[in-house]
Design a protein around this motif. Structure first.
Motif, PDB file in Angstrom:
ATOM      1  N   LEU A 607       0.841  -1.188   0.000  1.00 30.25           N
ATOM      2  CA  LEU A 607       0.000   0.000   0.000  1.00 30.25           C
ATOM      3  C   LEU A 607       0.878   1.241   0.000  1.00 30.25           C
ATOM      4  N   ARG A 608       0.248   2.349  -0.378  1.00 31.57           N
ATOM      5  CA  ARG A 608       0.995   3.609  -0.426  1.00 31.57           C
ATOM      6  C   ARG A 608       1.214   4.105   0.988  1.00 31.57           C
ATOM      7  N   GLY A 610       1.496   6.274   4.179  1.00 29.68           N
ATOM      8  CA  GLY A 610       0.828   7.506   4.590  1.00 29.68           C
ATOM      9  C   GLY A 610      -0.656   7.546   4.286  1.00 29.68           C
ATOM     10  N   THR A 611      -1.172   6.616   3.474  1.00 28.18           N
ATOM     11  CA  THR A 611      -2.623   6.583   3.199  1.00 28.18           C
ATOM     12  C   THR A 611      -3.330   5.851   4.309  1.00 28.18           C
ATOM     13  N   GLU A 612      -4.658   5.986   4.354  1.00 25.19           N
ATOM     14  CA  GLU A 612      -5.457   5.383   5.428  1.00 25.19           C
ATOM     15  C   GLU A 612      -6.088   4.103   4.940  1.00 25.19           C
ATOM     16  N   THR A 626      -9.274   1.729  11.924  1.00 30.60           N
ATOM     17  CA  THR A 626      -8.565   2.454  10.880  1.00 30.60           C
ATOM     18  C   THR A 626      -7.077   2.455  11.203  1.00 30.60           C
ATOM     19  N   VAL A 628      -2.908   3.997   9.456  1.00 34.53           N
ATOM     20  CA  VAL A 628      -2.112   4.693   8.444  1.00 34.53           C
ATOM     21  C   VAL A 628      -1.032   3.737   7.952  1.00 34.53           C
ATOM     22  N   GLY A 656      -8.022  -0.159   1.232  1.00 38.70           N
ATOM     23  CA  GLY A 656      -6.782   0.613   1.253  1.00 38.70           C
ATOM     24  C   GLY A 656      -6.480   1.127  -0.133  1.00 38.70           C
ATOM     25  N   THR A 657      -5.301   1.843  -0.283  1.00 37.21           N
ATOM     26  CA  THR A 657      -4.895   2.436  -1.556  1.00 37.21           C
ATOM     27  C   THR A 657      -3.534   1.884  -1.941  1.00 37.21           C
ATOM     28  N   GLY A 661      -2.211   4.113  -6.698  1.00 32.15           N
ATOM     29  CA  GLY A 661      -3.366   4.983  -6.439  1.00 32.15           C
ATOM     30  C   GLY A 661      -4.713   4.303  -6.555  1.00 32.15           C
ATOM     31  N   ALA A 663      -7.798   1.746  -5.569  1.00 33.10           N
ATOM     32  CA  ALA A 663      -8.340   1.218  -4.320  1.00 33.10           C
ATOM     33  C   ALA A 663      -8.175  -0.281  -4.291  1.00 33.10           C
TER      34      ALA A 663
END
Length: 725
Positions: A607-608, A610-612, A626, A628, A656-657, A661, A663
């Motif tokens: 996953l990227r 810093g994304t949630e 949730t 990060v 997640g992402t 980018g 989903a």
């Protein structure tokens, strides 16, 4: 009755007596006396009281440890007896003589510690002779000697004239007859009568004496008579003597030490208490001068000349009828003539190993001189070599000859130390850490050179060792020695540069987003710590390489250097690829168990950062957890199911992402019975279930069945892309 008298002289054992015969012990009492083991009273035997231990006064005895012997003479006789201690030598013996119960005589210490007695014995009377000791400890063996005769004549008489007298000597008689108590000297002047002119006594008496009162110039016949307690011996053979006054002759030379080739005189002097007249005979070497007249007791021979060497001068005075002659010898040496040697002074600037010096010396007699040296120099003929430092002593000498005395002259000078110089090669280029460099230093006189270093270097085993960076100063010195002065120091300087280093980055796999971090190892060839940095699609976090995007990543290893080392660096470029994004879901519950509070979790990778990411339960969406996404592209979500979920079907969704980018989601379903227990989780169920809010009349039975089965289900759902659904 017998006549008794204590002996007054010495009793000496008769030569040849059987001293070595076994000792004969006496009786233990007067009544048990042992007969004397002798044939007559001019004999001897070995007696002993060693076996006795009696006290003084016991049985009337006078002494201790008395042993007894008996004798009955066949005729009246005067006898002399003596006990001479032999074993141990010198023990203190005693004698006592009894007739019946009457003590006739006793003695202790007549001669030293030996006892002796003289007795007149009567024919037919039995006598007891007791041998004892002065004290209780005194006992041993003795030679018990008896004598009834006079000694034989003294032997070997001789006489030496003296002024108004003579000295007479002789040997003891061959038969001492028990012991000599004295000697008488008898003198008969020529044409006159014999008279006693001297005598001696003692125990034993001496065998010489000096006779005075004789007339000088008169001839005398002299005899000697020996005496013991029995009487006089026969006289010795006569000897003659003429007493004279003495004279003394002395010889001297004038001067006292004659010199070769120079005249000298000999003087003879004769001295005496009487008037000196007549002539003397003088011998000078092999030159005899007879009949040199004496004037007032002196005679002189003048005008003598002799070569150098030993010289014996003697003189003889014949004497007169009343004045004895005399002679003398004088040994002297006619000395050689003197000479003088001179030697020129040495230069004042002498140094060790300097130029040789020519010597100049001479004898005033025109004789050749030779040279010798001591100390800091040596000679070769008339050349002086300077072989050391210190005092140089040179001697010019002539050894003399048969008529000339040796002579010499000496001069001294100080030999100083020689000079020297030191050479030191220039220093090479210096770098910290380099191998030791050779140093080349030498003394002009071949002495060892001391090389020292200061600053960023040191000298070790003759090599220059670099120890730091910065100035390096090398100094060569030669301090000299006892023969060489110190040299002026030579100094070389240089700068030690910092050493280079090589940084190397080891091979490593290209990183992938969200995947384990590859190991990157960078080293310095000097072992110094290396710092890693990265730019582009990766970064270094806490020393580890982390991909942050796709594309090129430039990894740089740097070593900043230090005071002794230059900086070093290396870099490499890799391409970061993106990993596949995945999410997983876990519902940790058993069919038939209560749903309220059941644990659920989700995990995402690739996953990227810093994304949630979210974990949501549907129909009515409720967020369970949730999180990060971390720098490595991972996230972990944990939570529990709500307590107020309605019976029926529900969905559990993780979202997640990805790095690209898009989903990324995954989900699972579960069905709750009216009592809030699981009757279906994922694909496992018992009967058809109502949707959220539907009829759940039969759910209790289904739940009961699952409880009976005791089955526990963990549902794991993998990634599904939203676009693909």
């Amino acid at each position: 009755m017998a006549t008794l008298a204590l002996a007054v002289g010495a009793l000496v054992a008769v030569p040849g007596a059987a001293h070595a015969a076994a000792a004969v012990p006496g009786g233990t009492s007067r009544a048990a006396a042992v007969p004397l083991p002798v044939a007559d009273l001019d004999s001897s035997f070995t007696a002993t009281n060693a076996h006795m231990s009696t006290a003084r006064g016991q049985d009337g005895q006078s002494w201790y440890n008395v042993t007894w012997y008996s004798w009955t003479p066949s005729a009246d006789v005067r006898v002399y007896m003596r006990a001479t201690s032999t074993s141990p030598v010198g023990w203190d013996n005693t004698l006592e003589v009894w007739s019946g119960s009457t003590l006739l005589a006793q003695n202790d210490d007549s001669y030293g510690l030996d006892a002796a007695l003289r007795l007149d014995l009567q024919a037919g009377t039995s006598y007891r002779i007791g041998l004892g000791g002065y004290r209780a400890v005194h006992k041993g063996e003795v030679t018990l000697q008896f004598a009834t005769r006079t000694p034989t004549a003294p032997r070997e008489p001789s006489v030496t004239a003296a002024p108004g007298g003579a000295t007479v000597t002789w040997a003891a008689p061959s038969d001492l007859a028990g012991g000599v108590t004295g000697y008488r000297v008898l003198c008969t002047p020529e044409g006159g009568q014999e008279v006693e002119c001297g005598g001696v006594t003692g125990t034993p008496p001496p065998t010489s004496t000096t006779v005075d009162g004789l007339t000088n110039g008169t001839r005398y016949a002299v005899r000697v008579v020996a005496t013991n307690v029995i009487g006089d011996s026969e006289g010795s053979a006569p000897v003659t003597v003429v007493p004279q006054d003495t004279s003394a002759t002395t010889v001297t030379t004038q001067p006292e030490v004659p010199v070769s080739g120079q005249p000298f005189a000999v003087r003879v002097a004769v001295t005496s208490a009487a008037a000196v007249t007549g002539t003397v005979d003088v011998t000078i070497g092999d030159d005899v001068r007879a009949g040199v007249p004496l004037v007032d007791g002196a005679a002189v021979v003048e005008g003598l000349v002799r070569s150098a060497g030993p010289l014996r001068v003697s003189a003889t005075y014949a004497g007169t009828a009343s004045l004895a002659g005399s002679s003398a010898t004088h040994d002297t040496t006619v000395v050689r003539r003197a000479q003088q040697v001179t030697l020129d002074a040495l230069p004042a600037d002498l140094v060790y190993a300097g130029a040789p010096v020519r010597l100049h010396g001479a004898s005033d007699q025109g004789l050749p001189v030779t040279y010798s040296a001591d100390g800091a120099c040596a000679v070769r003929g008339d050349v002086l070599d300077l072989v050391d430092v210190g005092t140089c002593t040179v001697t010019a000498a002539h050894a003399g000859d048969s008529e000339t005395e040796p002579a010499s002259a000496t001069v001294t000078a100080e030999v100083g130390r020689r000079s020297q110089s030191v050479a030191l090669a220039p220093l090479p280029a210096l770098v910290y850490g380099q191998a030791p460099a050779e140093l080349f230093a030498a003394s002009s006189v071949g002495l060892p050179v001391q090389v020292d270093a200061q600053g960023a270097c040191r000298v070790e085993d003759g090599l220059l060792v670099v120890t730091d960076v910065g100035p390096c100063t090398v100094t060569a010195v030669q301090d000299g020695d006892e023969r060489t002065s110190p040299a002026q120091a030579v100094v070389r300087t240089g700068d030690v540069a910092r050493r280079p280093q090589t940084v190397t980055i080891g091979a490593f796999a290209a990183p992938t987003l969200g995947r384990p971090v590859p190991t990157v190892v960078a080293t310095s060839d000097l072992g110094l710590p290396v710092t890693l940095t990265a730019t582009g699609a990766c970064t270094v976090v806490d020393g580890a390489l982390v991909a942050v995007s796709t594309g090129e990543c430039v990894v740089t290893a740097q070593q900043a250097g230090d005071a002794r080392t230059l900086p070093g660096a290396a870099s490499t470029t890799v391409v970061v690829s993106g990993p596949d994004a995945t999410v997983t879901l876990v519902l940790d519950a058993r069919l038939g168990s209560t749903a309220a509070g059941a644990p659920v979790s989700g995990r995402g990778e690739g996953l990227r950062p810093g994304t949630e990411a979210t974990l949501v339960v549907h129909s009515t969406p409720r967020t369970v957890a949730t999180g990060v996404v971390a720098a490595d592209g991972t996230v972990v979500l944990t939570g529990v199911l709500p307590t107020d979920l309605e019976p029926g079907t529900h969905r559990l969704v993780v979202s997640g992402t990805g790095f690209d980018g898009r989903a990324v989601t995954t989900e699972t379903t579960f069905v709750l019975a009216d009592d809030g227990t699981f009757v279906q989780i994922g694909d496992r169920r018992v009967a058809a279930l109502a949707t959220t809010g539907g009829d759940a009349a039969s759910t209790a039975g289904v739940a009961a069945l699952w409880l009976v089965l005791g089955a526990g289900l963990v549902v794991v759902a993998r990634r599904r892309a939203a676009a693909a659904r």
